[in-house]
Design a protein around this motif. Structure first.
Motif, PDB file in Angstrom:
ATOM      1  N   UNK A  58       0.827  -1.204   0.000  1.00  0.00           N
ATOM      2  CA  UNK A  58       0.000   0.000   0.000  1.00  0.00           C
ATOM      3  C   UNK A  58       0.861   1.254   0.000  1.00  0.00           C
ATOM      4  N   UNK A  59       0.432   2.254  -0.747  1.00  0.00           N
ATOM      5  CA  UNK A  59       1.102   3.543  -0.735  1.00  0.00           C
ATOM      6  C   UNK A  59       1.014   4.128   0.673  1.00  0.00           C
ATOM      7  N   UNK A  60       2.145   4.593   1.213  1.00  0.00           N
ATOM      8  CA  UNK A  60       2.154   5.051   2.599  1.00  0.00           C
ATOM      9  C   UNK A  60       1.219   6.229   2.824  1.00  0.00           C
ATOM     10  N   UNK A  61       1.174   7.156   1.875  1.00  0.00           N
ATOM     11  CA  UNK A  61       0.278   8.290   2.010  1.00  0.00           C
ATOM     12  C   UNK A  61      -1.177   7.873   1.945  1.00  0.00           C
ATOM     13  N   UNK A  62      -1.476   6.911   1.081  1.00  0.00           N
ATOM     14  CA  UNK A  62      -2.837   6.404   0.961  1.00  0.00           C
ATOM     15  C   UNK A  62      -3.264   5.715   2.252  1.00  0.00           C
ATOM     16  N   UNK A  63      -2.355   4.941   2.842  1.00  0.00           N
ATOM     17  CA  UNK A  63      -2.661   4.262   4.094  1.00  0.00           C
ATOM     18  C   UNK A  63      -2.831   5.260   5.228  1.00  0.00           C
ATOM     19  N   UNK A  64      -2.042   6.328   5.219  1.00  0.00           N
ATOM     20  CA  UNK A  64      -2.233   7.392   6.212  1.00  0.00           C
ATOM     21  C   UNK A  64      -3.676   7.895   6.155  1.00  0.00           C
ATOM     22  N   UNK A  65      -4.168   8.146   4.951  1.00  0.00           N
ATOM     23  CA  UNK A  65      -5.526   8.662   4.787  1.00  0.00           C
ATOM     24  C   UNK A  65      -6.583   7.696   5.249  1.00  0.00           C
ATOM     25  N   UNK A  66      -6.403   6.416   4.945  1.00  0.00           N
ATOM     26  CA  UNK A  66      -7.372   5.399   5.360  1.00  0.00           C
ATOM     27  C   UNK A  66      -7.429   5.296   6.881  1.00  0.00           C
TER      28      UNK A  66
END
Length: 223
Positions: free
Chosen positions: A117-125
């Motif tokens: 998973x993209x780290x920034x995307x996971x931050x958002x989730x």
């Protein structure tokens, strides 16, 4: 700040919202992973070097003093206080050491986070999941193909009033359902849609999964 309490009951002094909020930063997830991989205390200095090396992909010996100082400063003033505040890390500020804290629900979140998973995307989730009502909403949607907003609000309200009610089955009032519906419309659904956790169309609201999402995260409070 000395966070060396060994009392396991302190783990229940934080909410699941607090845990998701603390983990909604890829730097803090990486910090916990590095500390978990080591037995006993780890010095802040060594942790800073390990972080630079891992994030830059360079050998430890190639970490520069400037890189080390920059990350060490971020650790002391941003990330370690946040992780210690939620007891995810035990931080002895006077000695400059850290150790694994009371992970609790954080462990399955860290373990369930996809390495792809993209780290920034996971931050958002994870940030979006840091509100109990949103987790309840997703739990409801996982049982249905799609729900129109009014029915979704009613089902969420029912779960909320019955949570912790034991064998009784209270029913939400019309005002409670209306309040839930307003919060879904103006706050929670836009936030979840913004990170790709729900879809909204003419058929209603639906949830079809997300590559950075582990459905087990919705049931952590039940474990």
């Amino acid at each position: 700040m000395n966070r060396n309490s060994d009392d396991p009951d302190s783990a229940f002094g934080r909410s699941l919202d607090d845990v998701f909020r603390a983990l909604a930063d890829h730097h803090r997830r990486r910090i916990l992973s590095l500390v978990r991989a080591r037995d006993g205390d780890l010095s802040e200095s060594d942790l800073a070097s390990l972080l630079v090396a891992e994030e830059s992909g360079k050998p430890l010996l190639d970490v520069t003093d400037n890189e080390h100082q920059r990350v060490h400063t971020q650790l002391r003033h941003v990330h370690l206080p946040k992780l210690a505040e939620t007891d995810l890390l035990r931080w002895n500020e006077a000695r400059g050491t850290v150790a694994t804290g009371l992970l609790g629900a954080a462990a399955p979140i860290l373990d369930g986070a996809s390495a792809d998973a993209d780290s920034g995307e996971l931050d958002g989730v994870l940030s979006a999941l840091a509100v109990e009502r949103r987790r309840t909403l997703l739990s409801v949607l996982r049982e249905k193909d799609a729900l129109e907003p009014g029915e979704l609000a009613e089902r969420v309200a029912v779960r909320e009033v019955r949570r912790g009610a034991g064998e009784s089955t209270p029913t939400p009032t019309d005002d409670e359902i209306a309040s839930v519906r307003a919060s879904l419309r103006h706050s929670h659904l836009p936030k979840l849609a913004g990170v790709g956790l729900v879809d909204r169309d003419e058929d209603g609201v639906s949830f079809d999964g997300h590559p950075a999402f582990d459905p087990r995260w919705l049931h952590l409070a039940d474990e």
